[in-house]
Design a protein around this motif. Sequence first.
Motif, PDB file in Angstrom:
ATOM      1  N   GLN A   6      52.075 -67.601  14.585  1.00 28.19           N
ATOM      2  CA  GLN A   6      53.307 -68.014  13.885  1.00 28.19           C
ATOM      3  C   GLN A   6      53.032 -68.353  12.418  1.00 28.19           C
ATOM      4  O   GLN A   6      53.938 -68.362  11.601  1.00 28.19           O
ATOM      5  CB  GLN A   6      53.904 -69.260  14.549  1.00 28.19           C
ATOM      6  CG  GLN A   6      54.381 -69.069  15.966  1.00 28.19           C
ATOM      7  CD  GLN A   6      54.732 -70.419  16.586  1.00 28.19           C
ATOM      8  OE1 GLN A   6      55.375 -71.259  15.948  1.00 28.19           O
ATOM      9  NE2 GLN A   6      54.302 -70.648  17.806  1.00 28.19           N
ATOM     10  N   PHE A   7      51.766 -68.653  12.112  1.00 30.65           N
ATOM     11  CA  PHE A   7      51.464 -69.225  10.801  1.00 30.65           C
ATOM     12  C   PHE A   7      50.664 -68.321   9.873  1.00 30.65           C
ATOM     13  O   PHE A   7      50.566 -68.593   8.684  1.00 30.65           O
ATOM     14  CB  PHE A   7      50.743 -70.567  10.984  1.00 30.65           C
ATOM     15  CG  PHE A   7      51.610 -71.590  11.660  1.00 30.65           C
ATOM     16  CD1 PHE A   7      52.496 -72.370  10.927  1.00 30.65           C
ATOM     17  CD2 PHE A   7      51.584 -71.749  13.038  1.00 30.65           C
ATOM     18  CE1 PHE A   7      53.320 -73.292  11.539  1.00 30.65           C
ATOM     19  CE2 PHE A   7      52.408 -72.664  13.665  1.00 30.65           C
ATOM     20  CZ  PHE A   7      53.282 -73.439  12.913  1.00 30.65           C
ATOM     21  N   VAL A   8      50.075 -67.261  10.431  1.00 34.34           N
ATOM     22  CA  VAL A   8      49.330 -66.308   9.586  1.00 34.34           C
ATOM     23  C   VAL A   8      49.690 -64.884   9.963  1.00 34.34           C
ATOM     24  O   VAL A   8      50.125 -64.611  11.086  1.00 34.34           O
ATOM     25  CB  VAL A   8      47.795 -66.504   9.703  1.00 34.34           C
ATOM     26  CG1 VAL A   8      47.346 -67.758   8.988  1.00 34.34           C
ATOM     27  CG2 VAL A   8      47.330 -66.503  11.144  1.00 34.34           C
ATOM     28  N   ILE A   9      49.498 -63.966   8.999  1.00 40.87           N
ATOM     29  CA  ILE A   9      49.774 -62.548   9.229  1.00 40.87           C
ATOM     30  C   ILE A   9      48.492 -61.906   9.755  1.00 40.87           C
ATOM     31  O   ILE A   9      47.453 -61.931   9.085  1.00 40.87           O
ATOM     32  CB  ILE A   9      50.255 -61.877   7.924  1.00 40.87           C
ATOM     33  CG1 ILE A   9      51.575 -62.523   7.468  1.00 40.87           C
ATOM     34  CG2 ILE A   9      50.418 -60.377   8.109  1.00 40.87           C
ATOM     35  CD1 ILE A   9      51.900 -62.339   6.010  1.00 40.87           C
ATOM     36  N   VAL A  10      48.573 -61.375  10.968  1.00 40.96           N
ATOM     37  CA  VAL A  10      47.387 -60.835  11.638  1.00 40.96           C
ATOM     38  C   VAL A  10      47.588 -59.353  11.934  1.00 40.96           C
ATOM     39  O   VAL A  10      48.439 -58.982  12.742  1.00 40.96           O
ATOM     40  CB  VAL A  10      47.120 -61.596  12.964  1.00 40.96           C
ATOM     41  CG1 VAL A  10      45.820 -61.120  13.597  1.00 40.96           C
ATOM     42  CG2 VAL A  10      47.057 -63.100  12.738  1.00 40.96           C
ATOM     43  N   SER A  11      46.799 -58.499  11.273  1.00 40.34           N
ATOM     44  CA  SER A  11      46.863 -57.061  11.558  1.00 40.34           C
ATOM     45  C   SER A  11      46.093 -56.774  12.854  1.00 40.34           C
ATOM     46  O   SER A  11      45.363 -57.632  13.347  1.00 40.34           O
ATOM     47  CB  SER A  11      46.225 -56.278  10.405  1.00 40.34           C
ATOM     48  OG  SER A  11      44.836 -56.573  10.347  1.00 40.34           O
ATOM     49  N   ASN A  12      46.228 -55.560  13.387  1.00 42.92           N
ATOM     50  CA  ASN A  12      45.547 -55.236  14.649  1.00 42.92           C
ATOM     51  C   ASN A  12      44.028 -55.377  14.605  1.00 42.92           C
ATOM     52  O   ASN A  12      43.441 -55.992  15.494  1.00 42.92           O
ATOM     53  CB  ASN A  12      45.933 -53.825  15.128  1.00 42.92           C
ATOM     54  CG  ASN A  12      47.319 -53.841  15.754  1.00 42.92           C
ATOM     55  OD1 ASN A  12      47.786 -54.897  16.179  1.00 42.92           O
ATOM     56  ND2 ASN A  12      47.973 -52.701  15.816  1.00 42.92           N
ATOM     57  N   PRO A  13      43.335 -54.816  13.581  1.00 42.50           N
ATOM     58  CA  PRO A  13      41.877 -54.975  13.540  1.00 42.50           C
ATOM     59  C   PRO A  13      41.467 -56.447  13.424  1.00 42.50           C
ATOM     60  O   PRO A  13      40.506 -56.884  14.041  1.00 42.50           O
ATOM     61  CB  PRO A  13      41.437 -54.197  12.294  1.00 42.50           C
ATOM     62  CG  PRO A  13      42.615 -53.417  11.838  1.00 42.50           C
ATOM     63  CD  PRO A  13      43.831 -53.987  12.479  1.00 42.50           C
ATOM     64  N   VAL A  14      42.235 -57.212  12.619  1.00 40.79           N
ATOM     65  CA  VAL A  14      41.954 -58.642  12.444  1.00 40.79           C
ATOM     66  C   VAL A  14      42.190 -59.374  13.763  1.00 40.79           C
ATOM     67  O   VAL A  14      41.417 -60.248  14.156  1.00 40.79           O
ATOM     68  CB  VAL A  14      42.826 -59.240  11.311  1.00 40.79           C
ATOM     69  CG1 VAL A  14      42.855 -60.750  11.359  1.00 40.79           C
ATOM     70  CG2 VAL A  14      42.307 -58.763   9.961  1.00 40.79           C
TER      71      VAL A  14
END
Length: 208
Positions: free
Chosen positions: A80-88
Motif C-alpha cells: 500500500q505504501f511503495v510501488i513494487v514492480s514484478n522483479p522487485v
Amino acid sequence: MAPSARYLDIHPVDPQARNIDQAVRVLRDGGLIAYPTDSCYALGCTLDSPEGLERIRRIRQVGKDHHFTLVCADFAQLGQFVIVSNPVFRLVKNATPGPYTFILPATKEVPRRMSHPKKHTVGVRIPDHRVAHALVEALGEPIVSSTLLLPGQEDPPAEGWVVQDLLDNQVDAIIDSGEVGIEPTTVVDLSSGELVIAREGAGDVSRF
C-alpha cells in the motif's frame, strides 16, 4: 522535566497481548516508543504523528533528508505504501521477513513529511521478530521507524535498561524483550530500478 517512559517487559517468543496493547495505545496517542527488532532497537511512531517524526529527528540529530522506514506486518500492507514492480516483488519477497530495509518509490499513502524530500522514496521492511510483528499487527498499520543510533555512539543499545538510561525522558514507552542485536538492517536501494546496497548491515548481501 518530562515524565519517565513506561517500561514494558514483553516476552520475545510469546508476547503478552496486554503489554502489546499498552504499547499500541502509546503509539495511537501520538507517542514515541523504543522497541526491539530482528536487527537492533528502533524508535517508532505512527504515520499521522508529525510530532513523533520531529522527536526522532531531534533524538538522532538527523535532517529532513533522513530516510524513515515503514515497518510492516506483511506484504499486503507493504504494497500500500511503495510501488513494487514484478522483479522487485520477487526480490523483496525472497528476503522477507528479515533484517533488510528496501528503499522504493512512495505511494500517495505516505505523508510527504516522511518521504525523502527530493526523491519521494521511503524505506520499508518486514522484521523477523515476534514482538515487532505483534506491535505492527495490533496497530493495524506500519510503524514509522528509525534505528536507535544516537549521535556520537558507534552502536545502538542492545538492552532495554540501557535504552532507559539513555532516553528515559525522551520517549513514551520502552519495550524490553531481552538482548537484541547492535547491527542495523542492510539497506537495499531499489528506487532507480537498479539494485544498490546503500548500507551493509545485519542482512547477508550475498543473496543479492
